[in-house]
Design an enzyme around this catalytic site. Structure first.
Site, short mmCIF file in Angstrom:
data_model
loop_
_atom_site.label_atom_id
_atom_site.label_comp_id
_atom_site.label_asym_id
_atom_site.label_seq_id
_atom_site.Cartn_x
_atom_site.Cartn_y
_atom_site.Cartn_z
CB VAL A 1 -0.96 -0.07 1.30
CG1 VAL A 1 -2.15 1.28 1.07
CG2 VAL A 1 -2.04 -1.64 0.80
N GLY B 1 5.12 6.60 1.28
CA GLY B 1 6.69 5.18 1.98
C GLY B 1 5.41 4.27 1.04
CB THR B 2 5.43 1.18 0.87
OG1 THR B 2 7.28 1.06 1.05
CG2 THR B 2 5.55 1.68 -0.54
CB ILE B 3 2.04 -0.62 4.21
CG1 ILE B 3 1.71 0.50 5.34
CG2 ILE B 3 2.12 -1.57 5.43
CD1 ILE B 3 0.33 0.55 5.76
CD GLU C 1 7.51 -0.46 4.77
OE1 GLU C 1 8.65 -0.56 5.25
OE2 GLU C 1 7.21 0.00 3.67
#
Length: 33
Positions: free
Chosen positions: A3, A9-11, A31
């Site tokens: 996501v 940022g990303t998860i 994370e």
């Protein structure tokens, strides 16, 4: 299942931290980096 957050940022989903954050402090916090 990755996501992308508004912060950039990303998860990494599916119970894994295999994906590094693409920047973005919020993504890094979520994370656990």
């Amino acid at each position: 299942n990755v996501v992308v957050l508004a912060t950039g940022g990303t998860i990494a989903g599916a119970g894994t931290n295999a994906f590094a954050s693409q920047x973005g402090p919020l993504g890094m916090v979520v994370e656990g980096k």
